[in-house]
Design a protein around this motif. Structure first.
Motif, PDB file in Angstrom:
ATOM      1  N   ASN A 206      13.176  30.977  19.682  1.00 17.66           N
ATOM      2  CA  ASN A 206      14.629  31.154  19.705  1.00 17.66           C
ATOM      3  C   ASN A 206      15.044  32.021  20.897  1.00 17.66           C
ATOM      4  O   ASN A 206      15.955  31.674  21.655  1.00 17.66           O
ATOM      5  N   SER A 207      14.324  33.126  21.103  1.00 14.71           N
ATOM      6  CA  SER A 207      14.776  33.999  22.190  1.00 14.71           C
ATOM      7  C   SER A 207      14.437  33.401  23.548  1.00 14.71           C
ATOM      8  O   SER A 207      15.211  33.538  24.502  1.00 14.71           O
ATOM      9  N   LEU A 208      13.335  32.674  23.646  1.00 22.57           N
ATOM     10  CA  LEU A 208      13.030  31.997  24.916  1.00 22.57           C
ATOM     11  C   LEU A 208      14.150  30.997  25.259  1.00 22.57           C
ATOM     12  O   LEU A 208      14.669  30.981  26.381  1.00 22.57           O
ATOM     13  N   LEU A 209      14.518  30.178  24.277  1.00 24.14           N
ATOM     14  CA  LEU A 209      15.520  29.144  24.552  1.00 24.14           C
ATOM     15  C   LEU A 209      16.887  29.756  24.864  1.00 24.14           C
ATOM     16  O   LEU A 209      17.642  29.207  25.667  1.00 24.14           O
ATOM     17  N   SER A 210      17.176  30.898  24.234  1.00 23.56           N
ATOM     18  CA  SER A 210      18.466  31.546  24.509  1.00 23.56           C
ATOM     19  C   SER A 210      18.600  31.902  25.988  1.00 23.56           C
ATOM     20  O   SER A 210      19.696  31.897  26.537  1.00 23.56           O
ATOM     21  N   THR A 211      17.458  32.200  26.611  1.00 24.53           N
ATOM     22  CA  THR A 211      17.533  32.558  28.036  1.00 24.53           C
ATOM     23  C   THR A 211      17.498  31.317  28.933  1.00 24.53           C
ATOM     24  O   THR A 211      17.853  31.391  30.091  1.00 24.53           O
ATOM     25  N   LYS A 212      17.049  30.194  28.399  1.00 29.11           N
ATOM     26  CA  LYS A 212      16.824  29.023  29.254  1.00 29.11           C
ATOM     27  C   LYS A 212      17.923  27.965  29.167  1.00 29.11           C
ATOM     28  O   LYS A 212      18.097  27.184  30.090  1.00 29.11           O
ATOM     29  N   ILE A 213      18.563  27.857  28.009  1.00 28.48           N
ATOM     30  CA  ILE A 213      19.485  26.742  27.831  1.00 28.48           C
ATOM     31  C   ILE A 213      20.873  27.125  28.316  1.00 28.48           C
ATOM     32  O   ILE A 213      21.449  28.092  27.821  1.00 28.48           O
ATOM     33  N   PRO A 214      21.395  26.388  29.295  1.00 29.74           N
ATOM     34  CA  PRO A 214      22.750  26.693  29.755  1.00 29.74           C
ATOM     35  C   PRO A 214      23.733  26.449  28.613  1.00 29.74           C
ATOM     36  O   PRO A 214      23.576  25.470  27.870  1.00 29.74           O
ATOM     37  N   SER A 215      24.714  27.336  28.456  1.00 30.13           N
ATOM     38  CA  SER A 215      25.595  27.206  27.289  1.00 30.13           C
ATOM     39  C   SER A 215      26.359  25.889  27.324  1.00 30.13           C
ATOM     40  O   SER A 215      26.708  25.339  26.297  1.00 30.13           O
ATOM     41  N   THR A 216      26.550  25.314  28.495  1.00 32.07           N
ATOM     42  CA  THR A 216      27.265  24.035  28.601  1.00 32.07           C
ATOM     43  C   THR A 216      26.510  22.899  27.947  1.00 32.07           C
ATOM     44  O   THR A 216      27.071  21.865  27.658  1.00 32.07           O
TER      45      THR A 216
END
Ligand SMILES: Nc1nc2c(ncn2[C@@H]2O[C@H](COP(=O)(O)OP(=O)(O)O)[C@@H](O)[C@H]2O)c(=O)[nH]1
Ligand SMILES: Nc1ccn([C@@H]2O[C@H](COP(=O)(O)OP(=O)(O)O)[C@@H](O)[C@H]2O)c(=O)n1
Length: 227
Positions: A206-216
């Protein structure tokens, strides 16, 4: 156009790919693509590829690369405007190379789960075939025994979760996955998570993806059904 995000989740049968994909799809709004579901839908619909695939799956073998790529790549080509997470493909180096020529992956999640844990989980796995929702009688049992929580429809077990097919599947995974893992490691996109419990691994993913996935990219929350 908004930046898209493409990820793959890898791991042996029972490692939690389906369970974690579902959480990722819900939390980050990626379209979830499951190659296993797609093959089973083709089997149910009696397509040529499905009939062929069934003879392999029943024996716990991988479906040949040319059948898998013919089934999946056209599907991915329809998804050029979506961010997605693919569960269960690629399973071989040839499939990884075919995928490489279709799109650039941003991230690969590899699940590293002990053999005994996998065996225990799979013998107790129940599925709602229409949605792909997955249950385990100990870990996440359905509210009503044998029934899907949302639709109330009956749950089933996969033929290839039976013990005879299971041992072959687990043995095979190690051999074929190694070169794919090496390939993604060399590209610098591999992230490996080890452990025996999904709930302990999930916060790290979860925390890895929070940094990688653009909010768009976090707009589309449905699980895209495969045709
Ligand atoms: N006991 C236990 N079962 C789990 C855990 N995580 C997933 N499962 C169950 O293990 C089985 C395999 O998980 P699944 O997500 O289908 O794995 P996949 O084969 O990699 O897609 C399912 O029945 C899940 O409900 C866990 O942490 N503990
Ligand atoms: N890329 C793929 C995906 C699935 N398959 C076949 O389809 C079966 C079910 O796929 P799945 O992704 O639901 O399997 P699990 O890893 O979730 O148990 C696999 O055990 C393989 O026999 C394949 O051969 N190649």
């Amino acid at each position: 156009m908004a930046k898209l995000f493409r990820a793959v989740i890898m791991g042996p049968p029972g490692s939690g790919k389906g369970t974690i994909s579902e959480r990722i799809a819900q939390s980050f709004g990626l379209a979830r693509l499951s190659s296993g579901d797609f093959v089973r839908e083709n089997i149910a619909a009696n397509t040529d590829a499905g009939v062929l695939a069934k003879t392999y799956i029943e024996r716990g073998l991988l479906v040949p690369d040319h059948v898998m790529t013919r089934l999946l790549l056209p599907r991915l080509e329809e998804m050029t405007r979506h961010s997605w997470l693919m569960d269960g493909f690629p399973r071989t180096l040839a499939q990884a190379k075919a995928l490489n020529s279709t799109c650039d992956l941003d991230l690969v999640i590899s699940l590293n789960i002990p053999y005994e844990t996998l065996k225990e989980r799979l013998s107790d796995r129940w599925i709602h075939p229409a949605s792909g929702r997955v249950y385990n009688m100990g870990f996440n049992p359905p509210h009503v025994q044998g029934r899907d929580d949302i639709s109330g429809e009956p749950l089933i077990q996969h033929d290839d979760d039976k013990p005879e097919a299971l041992v072959a599947r687990l043995r095979h995974y190690k051999d074929v996955a190694k070169p794919i893992i090496d390939l993604y490691k060399s590209k610098g996109i591999l992230h490996t998570f080890s452990g025996t419990e999904t709930d302990r691994i999930w916060p790290y993913i979860n925390s890895l993806l929070s940094t990688k996935i653009p909010s768009t990219s976090q707009t589309d929350t449905q699980r895209i059904p495969m045709p």
